[in-house]
Design a protein around this motif. Structure first.
Motif, PDB file in Angstrom:
ATOM      1  N   ARG A  46     -69.231-143.562 -97.691  1.00 32.45           N
ATOM      2  CA  ARG A  46     -67.839-144.020 -97.717  1.00 32.45           C
ATOM      3  C   ARG A  46     -67.415-144.405 -99.130  1.00 32.45           C
ATOM      4  O   ARG A  46     -66.288-144.127 -99.546  1.00 32.45           O
ATOM      5  CB  ARG A  46     -67.647-145.198 -96.766  1.00 32.45           C
ATOM      6  CG  ARG A  46     -67.749-144.795 -95.310  1.00 32.45           C
ATOM      7  CD  ARG A  46     -67.641-145.957 -94.369  1.00 32.45           C
ATOM      8  NE  ARG A  46     -66.410-146.684 -94.574  1.00 32.45           N
ATOM      9  CZ  ARG A  46     -66.249-147.970 -94.257  1.00 32.45           C
ATOM     10  NH1 ARG A  46     -67.233-148.658 -93.725  1.00 32.45           N
ATOM     11  NH2 ARG A  46     -65.100-148.572 -94.468  1.00 32.45           N
ATOM     12  N   GLU A  48     -68.677-143.201-101.997  1.00 34.87           N
ATOM     13  CA  GLU A  48     -68.518-141.958-102.767  1.00 34.87           C
ATOM     14  C   GLU A  48     -67.171-141.311-102.470  1.00 34.87           C
ATOM     15  O   GLU A  48     -66.478-140.859-103.387  1.00 34.87           O
ATOM     16  CB  GLU A  48     -69.629-140.975-102.424  1.00 34.87           C
ATOM     17  CG  GLU A  48     -70.952-141.283-103.056  1.00 34.87           C
ATOM     18  CD  GLU A  48     -72.004-140.253-102.679  1.00 34.87           C
ATOM     19  OE1 GLU A  48     -71.661-139.058-102.572  1.00 34.87           O
ATOM     20  OE2 GLU A  48     -73.154-140.659-102.483  1.00 34.87           O
ATOM     21  N   ARG A  49     -66.819-141.266-101.202  1.00 32.47           N
ATOM     22  CA  ARG A  49     -65.544-140.672-100.794  1.00 32.47           C
ATOM     23  C   ARG A  49     -64.377-141.469-101.371  1.00 32.47           C
ATOM     24  O   ARG A  49     -63.418-140.889-101.886  1.00 32.47           O
ATOM     25  CB  ARG A  49     -65.459-140.644 -99.265  1.00 32.47           C
ATOM     26  CG  ARG A  49     -64.348-139.779 -98.738  1.00 32.47           C
ATOM     27  CD  ARG A  49     -64.361-139.662 -97.225  1.00 32.47           C
ATOM     28  NE  ARG A  49     -65.666-139.232 -96.730  1.00 32.47           N
ATOM     29  CZ  ARG A  49     -66.298-139.800 -95.702  1.00 32.47           C
ATOM     30  NH1 ARG A  49     -65.754-140.793 -95.047  1.00 32.47           N
ATOM     31  NH2 ARG A  49     -67.469-139.350 -95.309  1.00 32.47           N
ATOM     32  N   ALA A  50     -64.460-142.790-101.318  1.00 32.04           N
ATOM     33  CA  ALA A  50     -63.397-143.638-101.845  1.00 32.04           C
ATOM     34  C   ALA A  50     -63.248-143.445-103.359  1.00 32.04           C
ATOM     35  O   ALA A  50     -62.129-143.389-103.877  1.00 32.04           O
ATOM     36  CB  ALA A  50     -63.686-145.103-101.522  1.00 32.04           C
ATOM     37  N   ARG A  51     -64.362-143.317-104.065  1.00 31.82           N
ATOM     38  CA  ARG A  51     -64.295-143.074-105.516  1.00 31.82           C
ATOM     39  C   ARG A  51     -63.639-141.730-105.818  1.00 31.82           C
ATOM     40  O   ARG A  51     -62.818-141.613-106.727  1.00 31.82           O
ATOM     41  CB  ARG A  51     -65.692-143.126-106.119  1.00 31.82           C
ATOM     42  CG  ARG A  51     -66.212-144.529-106.256  1.00 31.82           C
ATOM     43  CD  ARG A  51     -67.583-144.562-106.889  1.00 31.82           C
ATOM     44  NE  ARG A  51     -68.006-145.942-107.085  1.00 31.82           N
ATOM     45  CZ  ARG A  51     -69.246-146.370-106.950  1.00 31.82           C
ATOM     46  NH1 ARG A  51     -70.217-145.533-106.635  1.00 31.82           N
ATOM     47  NH2 ARG A  51     -69.534-147.637-107.143  1.00 31.82           N
ATOM     48  N   ALA A  52     -64.002-140.700-105.052  1.00 33.26           N
ATOM     49  CA  ALA A  52     -63.435-139.367-105.262  1.00 33.26           C
ATOM     50  C   ALA A  52     -61.931-139.348-105.012  1.00 33.26           C
ATOM     51  O   ALA A  52     -61.200-138.614-105.673  1.00 33.26           O
ATOM     52  CB  ALA A  52     -64.139-138.354-104.361  1.00 33.26           C
ATOM     53  N   GLU A  53     -61.476-140.166-104.063  1.00 27.72           N
ATOM     54  CA  GLU A  53     -60.060-140.220-103.715  1.00 27.72           C
ATOM     55  C   GLU A  53     -59.266-141.188-104.586  1.00 27.72           C
ATOM     56  O   GLU A  53     -58.061-141.280-104.469  1.00 27.72           O
ATOM     57  CB  GLU A  53     -59.905-140.638-102.250  1.00 27.72           C
ATOM     58  CG  GLU A  53     -60.460-139.644-101.269  1.00 27.72           C
ATOM     59  CD  GLU A  53     -60.493-140.161 -99.849  1.00 27.72           C
ATOM     60  OE1 GLU A  53     -60.198-141.374 -99.624  1.00 27.72           O
ATOM     61  OE2 GLU A  53     -60.848-139.389 -98.947  1.00 27.72           O
ATOM     62  N   GLY A  54     -59.968-141.947-105.432  1.00 23.94           N
ATOM     63  CA  GLY A  54     -59.278-142.939-106.255  1.00 23.94           C
ATOM     64  C   GLY A  54     -58.827-144.157-105.452  1.00 23.94           C
ATOM     65  O   GLY A  54     -57.911-144.869-105.848  1.00 23.94           O
ATOM     66  N   ASN A  55     -59.484-144.387-104.344  1.00 24.97           N
ATOM     67  CA  ASN A  55     -59.154-145.500-103.466  1.00 24.97           C
ATOM     68  C   ASN A  55     -59.487-146.829-104.162  1.00 24.97           C
ATOM     69  O   ASN A  55     -60.572-146.985-104.702  1.00 24.97           O
ATOM     70  CB  ASN A  55     -59.961-145.372-102.172  1.00 24.97           C
ATOM     71  CG  ASN A  55     -59.535-146.338-101.110  1.00 24.97           C
ATOM     72  OD1 ASN A  55     -59.214-147.487-101.375  1.00 24.97           O
ATOM     73  ND2 ASN A  55     -59.542-145.866 -99.865  1.00 24.97           N
TER      74      ASN A  55
END
Length: 62
Positions: A46, A48-55
């Motif tokens: 989660r 990694e995904r948040a970092r990729a999305e700029g969350n």
């Protein structure tokens, strides 16, 4: 293993009880002592995904 990255907002959200205790998070690269290994792995994905999305949840916790 010791942590190499700062504690993120997402990790604090997963364990808000210990948000002020850095030692609680320090032995783990992702997550904290309250989380089981599989939960820490899930949190890592989660994050990694948040970092990729700029969350903003992937940003360092204050």
């Amino acid at each position: 293993m010791t942590r190499t990255e700062p504690i993120t907002r997402l990790e604090v959200a997963a364990c808000p009880t210990h948000r002020m205790d850095v030692r609680h998070y320090s032995p783990y690269e992702v997550g904290c002592a309250c989380l089981a290994d599989d939960r820490r792995r899930e949190l890592g994905v989660r994050l990694e995904r948040a970092r990729a999305e700029g969350n903003p949840l992937a940003e360092m916790a204050e």
